[in-house]
Scaffold this motif. Structure first.
Motif, PDB file in Angstrom:
ATOM      1  N   VAL A   1       0.855  -1.168   0.000  1.00  0.00           N
ATOM      2  CA  VAL A   1       0.000   0.000   0.000  1.00  0.00           C
ATOM      3  C   VAL A   1       0.894   1.220   0.000  1.00  0.00           C
ATOM      4  O   VAL A   1       1.768   1.359   0.826  1.00  0.00           O
ATOM      5  CB  VAL A   1      -0.916   0.022   1.236  1.00  0.00           C
ATOM      6  CG1 VAL A   1      -1.734   1.287   1.268  1.00  0.00           C
ATOM      7  CG2 VAL A   1      -1.807  -1.192   1.225  1.00  0.00           C
ATOM      8  N   SER A   2       0.662   2.080  -0.954  1.00  0.00           N
ATOM      9  CA  SER A   2       1.501   3.262  -1.063  1.00  0.00           C
ATOM     10  C   SER A   2       0.642   4.447  -1.429  1.00  0.00           C
ATOM     11  O   SER A   2      -0.273   4.329  -2.226  1.00  0.00           O
ATOM     12  CB  SER A   2       2.567   3.038  -2.132  1.00  0.00           C
ATOM     13  OG  SER A   2       3.280   4.222  -2.364  1.00  0.00           O
ATOM     14  N   ASN A   3       0.946   5.553  -0.867  1.00  0.00           N
ATOM     15  CA  ASN A   3       0.256   6.783  -1.204  1.00  0.00           C
ATOM     16  C   ASN A   3       1.229   7.755  -1.839  1.00  0.00           C
ATOM     17  O   ASN A   3       1.147   8.949  -1.637  1.00  0.00           O
ATOM     18  CB  ASN A   3      -0.377   7.405   0.048  1.00  0.00           C
ATOM     19  CG  ASN A   3      -1.504   6.556   0.559  1.00  0.00           C
ATOM     20  OD1 ASN A   3      -2.258   6.014  -0.227  1.00  0.00           O
ATOM     21  ND2 ASN A   3      -1.600   6.410   1.855  1.00  0.00           N
ATOM     22  N   SER A   4       2.166   7.233  -2.605  1.00  0.00           N
ATOM     23  CA  SER A   4       3.177   8.083  -3.218  1.00  0.00           C
ATOM     24  C   SER A   4       2.528   9.028  -4.210  1.00  0.00           C
ATOM     25  O   SER A   4       1.529   8.717  -4.836  1.00  0.00           O
ATOM     26  CB  SER A   4       4.227   7.230  -3.921  1.00  0.00           C
ATOM     27  OG  SER A   4       3.638   6.533  -4.988  1.00  0.00           O
TER      28      SER A   4
ATOM     29  N   ASN B   1      -3.755   3.413 -14.193  1.00  0.00           N
ATOM     30  CA  ASN B   1      -5.150   2.948 -14.269  1.00  0.00           C
ATOM     31  C   ASN B   1      -5.773   2.893 -12.879  1.00  0.00           C
ATOM     32  O   ASN B   1      -5.077   2.828 -11.878  1.00  0.00           O
ATOM     33  CB  ASN B   1      -5.188   1.572 -14.924  1.00  0.00           C
ATOM     34  CG  ASN B   1      -4.406   1.554 -16.214  1.00  0.00           C
ATOM     35  OD1 ASN B   1      -4.524   2.455 -17.033  1.00  0.00           O
ATOM     36  ND2 ASN B   1      -3.567   0.550 -16.395  1.00  0.00           N
ATOM     37  N   ARG B   2      -7.112   2.891 -12.838  1.00  0.00           N
ATOM     38  CA  ARG B   2      -7.800   2.912 -11.547  1.00  0.00           C
ATOM     39  C   ARG B   2      -8.960   1.929 -11.528  1.00  0.00           C
ATOM     40  O   ARG B   2      -9.705   1.798 -12.501  1.00  0.00           O
ATOM     41  CB  ARG B   2      -8.314   4.315 -11.263  1.00  0.00           C
ATOM     42  CG  ARG B   2      -8.957   4.446  -9.895  1.00  0.00           C
ATOM     43  CD  ARG B   2      -9.366   5.862  -9.563  1.00  0.00           C
ATOM     44  NE  ARG B   2     -10.327   6.330 -10.563  1.00  0.00           N
ATOM     45  CZ  ARG B   2     -10.474   7.607 -10.898  1.00  0.00           C
ATOM     46  NH1 ARG B   2      -9.721   8.527 -10.371  1.00  0.00           N
ATOM     47  NH2 ARG B   2     -11.376   7.943 -11.780  1.00  0.00           N
ATOM     48  N   ILE B   3      -9.131   1.267 -10.384  1.00  0.00           N
ATOM     49  CA  ILE B   3     -10.292   0.422 -10.112  1.00  0.00           C
ATOM     50  C   ILE B   3     -11.013   1.026  -8.912  1.00  0.00           C
ATOM     51  O   ILE B   3     -10.385   1.335  -7.897  1.00  0.00           O
ATOM     52  CB  ILE B   3      -9.890  -1.028  -9.790  1.00  0.00           C
ATOM     53  CG1 ILE B   3      -9.240  -1.687 -11.001  1.00  0.00           C
ATOM     54  CG2 ILE B   3     -11.108  -1.831  -9.317  1.00  0.00           C
ATOM     55  CD1 ILE B   3      -8.737  -3.079 -10.747  1.00  0.00           C
ATOM     56  N   THR B   4     -12.333   1.185  -9.025  1.00  0.00           N
ATOM     57  CA  THR B   4     -13.153   1.713  -7.937  1.00  0.00           C
ATOM     58  C   THR B   4     -14.198   0.663  -7.576  1.00  0.00           C
ATOM     59  O   THR B   4     -14.908   0.164  -8.442  1.00  0.00           O
ATOM     60  CB  THR B   4     -13.853   3.023  -8.365  1.00  0.00           C
ATOM     61  OG1 THR B   4     -12.871   3.947  -8.815  1.00  0.00           O
ATOM     62  CG2 THR B   4     -14.634   3.622  -7.216  1.00  0.00           C
TER      63      THR B   4
ATOM     64  N   ASP C   1       1.298  -4.086 -11.448  1.00  0.00           N
ATOM     65  CA  ASP C   1       1.343  -3.792 -10.017  1.00  0.00           C
ATOM     66  C   ASP C   1       0.063  -3.077  -9.595  1.00  0.00           C
ATOM     67  O   ASP C   1      -0.583  -2.425 -10.410  1.00  0.00           O
ATOM     68  CB  ASP C   1       2.533  -2.889  -9.690  1.00  0.00           C
ATOM     69  CG  ASP C   1       3.861  -3.586  -9.925  1.00  0.00           C
ATOM     70  OD1 ASP C   1       3.926  -4.824  -9.767  1.00  0.00           O
ATOM     71  OD2 ASP C   1       4.837  -2.899 -10.270  1.00  0.00           O
ATOM     72  N   ILE C   2      -0.277  -3.185  -8.308  1.00  0.00           N
ATOM     73  CA  ILE C   2      -1.473  -2.527  -7.803  1.00  0.00           C
ATOM     74  C   ILE C   2      -1.198  -1.964  -6.412  1.00  0.00           C
ATOM     75  O   ILE C   2      -0.441  -2.553  -5.639  1.00  0.00           O
ATOM     76  CB  ILE C   2      -2.674  -3.495  -7.780  1.00  0.00           C
ATOM     77  CG1 ILE C   2      -3.966  -2.726  -7.551  1.00  0.00           C
ATOM     78  CG2 ILE C   2      -2.495  -4.601  -6.780  1.00  0.00           C
ATOM     79  CD1 ILE C   2      -5.199  -3.481  -7.962  1.00  0.00           C
ATOM     80  N   GLU C   3      -1.800  -0.826  -6.120  1.00  0.00           N
ATOM     81  CA  GLU C   3      -1.697  -0.184  -4.814  1.00  0.00           C
ATOM     82  C   GLU C   3      -3.069   0.356  -4.422  1.00  0.00           C
ATOM     83  O   GLU C   3      -3.786   0.902  -5.252  1.00  0.00           O
ATOM     84  CB  GLU C   3      -0.706   0.982  -4.846  1.00  0.00           C
ATOM     85  CG  GLU C   3       0.716   0.569  -5.094  1.00  0.00           C
ATOM     86  CD  GLU C   3       1.670   1.737  -5.162  1.00  0.00           C
ATOM     87  OE1 GLU C   3       1.219   2.905  -5.120  1.00  0.00           O
ATOM     88  OE2 GLU C   3       2.882   1.498  -5.270  1.00  0.00           O
ATOM     89  N   MET C   4      -3.401   0.219  -3.143  1.00  0.00           N
ATOM     90  CA  MET C   4      -4.658   0.760  -2.634  1.00  0.00           C
ATOM     91  C   MET C   4      -4.471   2.237  -2.336  1.00  0.00           C
ATOM     92  O   MET C   4      -3.438   2.647  -1.815  1.00  0.00           O
ATOM     93  CB  MET C   4      -5.087   0.019  -1.374  1.00  0.00           C
ATOM     94  CG  MET C   4      -6.457   0.384  -0.889  1.00  0.00           C
ATOM     95  SD  MET C   4      -6.965  -0.711   0.452  1.00  0.00           S
ATOM     96  CE  MET C   4      -8.671  -0.207   0.615  1.00  0.00           C
ATOM     97  N   MET C   5      -5.466   3.031  -2.655  1.00  0.00           N
ATOM     98  CA  MET C   5      -5.407   4.474  -2.437  1.00  0.00           C
ATOM     99  C   MET C   5      -6.030   4.825  -1.086  1.00  0.00           C
ATOM    100  O   MET C   5      -7.082   5.464  -1.013  1.00  0.00           O
ATOM    101  CB  MET C   5      -6.129   5.200  -3.573  1.00  0.00           C
ATOM    102  CG  MET C   5      -5.510   4.959  -4.933  1.00  0.00           C
ATOM    103  SD  MET C   5      -6.510   5.586  -6.301  1.00  0.00           S
ATOM    104  CE  MET C   5      -6.560   7.335  -5.945  1.00  0.00           C
TER     105      MET C   5
ATOM    106  N   PHE D   1      -8.184   1.804  -6.082  1.00  0.00           N
ATOM    107  CA  PHE D   1      -6.873   1.211  -6.298  1.00  0.00           C
ATOM    108  C   PHE D   1      -6.303   1.760  -7.597  1.00  0.00           C
ATOM    109  O   PHE D   1      -7.048   2.011  -8.543  1.00  0.00           O
ATOM    110  CB  PHE D   1      -6.997  -0.315  -6.427  1.00  0.00           C
ATOM    111  CG  PHE D   1      -7.710  -0.953  -5.266  1.00  0.00           C
ATOM    112  CD1 PHE D   1      -7.002  -1.475  -4.208  1.00  0.00           C
ATOM    113  CD2 PHE D   1      -9.098  -1.010  -5.235  1.00  0.00           C
ATOM    114  CE1 PHE D   1      -7.662  -2.052  -3.129  1.00  0.00           C
ATOM    115  CE2 PHE D   1      -9.766  -1.581  -4.161  1.00  0.00           C
ATOM    116  CZ  PHE D   1      -9.039  -2.105  -3.109  1.00  0.00           C
ATOM    117  N   ARG D   2      -4.982   1.933  -7.652  1.00  0.00           N
ATOM    118  CA  ARG D   2      -4.299   2.304  -8.892  1.00  0.00           C
ATOM    119  C   ARG D   2      -3.486   1.099  -9.317  1.00  0.00           C
ATOM    120  O   ARG D   2      -2.962   0.368  -8.471  1.00  0.00           O
ATOM    121  CB  ARG D   2      -3.419   3.520  -8.674  1.00  0.00           C
ATOM    122  CG  ARG D   2      -4.300   4.756  -8.406  1.00  0.00           C
ATOM    123  CD  ARG D   2      -3.615   6.050  -8.637  1.00  0.00           C
ATOM    124  NE  ARG D   2      -3.291   6.324 -10.008  1.00  0.00           N
ATOM    125  CZ  ARG D   2      -4.073   6.990 -10.869  1.00  0.00           C
ATOM    126  NH1 ARG D   2      -5.257   7.412 -10.486  1.00  0.00           N
ATOM    127  NH2 ARG D   2      -3.689   7.231 -12.089  1.00  0.00           N
TER     128      ARG D   2
END
Length: 108
Positions: free
Chosen positions: A9-12, A20-23, A40-44, A71-72
């Motif tokens: 999890v990163s908020n960079s 890209n984004r998944i909601t 790769d995927i990271e939660m926002m 998620f991005r």
């Protein structure tokens, strides 16, 4: 599911590598979701544990009742599965969360 990335999890502020984004939008009923990406995927969010979500390098598994999780990711969406509180799969249940996938979304 086990975490394989030491910091999944990163908020960079530099999300050029995750264009890209998944909601995931909850519908007021406890539901589960799982998806994987070819990248790769990271939660926002600052606290994925509070959101009951497990994020690894390219797979997300979580639950939602109300609200929104974002998620991005890089690459393409590889697989997605949603189910309601009874385990009924997506198309057969009006209670499963809504999933929106957007490609090439700039960071706000």
């Amino acid at each position: 599911m086990t975490r394989t990335n030491s910091n999944p999890v990163s908020n960079s502020s530099n999300t050029d590598h995750l264009p890209n984004r998944i909601t995931v939008v909850g519908r007021g009923v406890p539901s589960n979701f799982e998806f994987s990406v070819a990248g790769d995927i990271e939660m926002m969010t600052a606290d994925p544990v509070k959101e009951a979500t497990v994020v690894t390098k390219n797979v997300v598994e979580g639950s939602i009742e109300v609200g929104v999780q974002r998620f991005r990711f890089s690459g393409e969406l590889a697989n997605i599965r949603v189910g309601d509180w009874n385990g009924v799969e997506g198309a057969e249940s009006a209670s499963t969360p809504t999933i929106h996938v957007d490609y090439g979304v700039p960071e706000r």
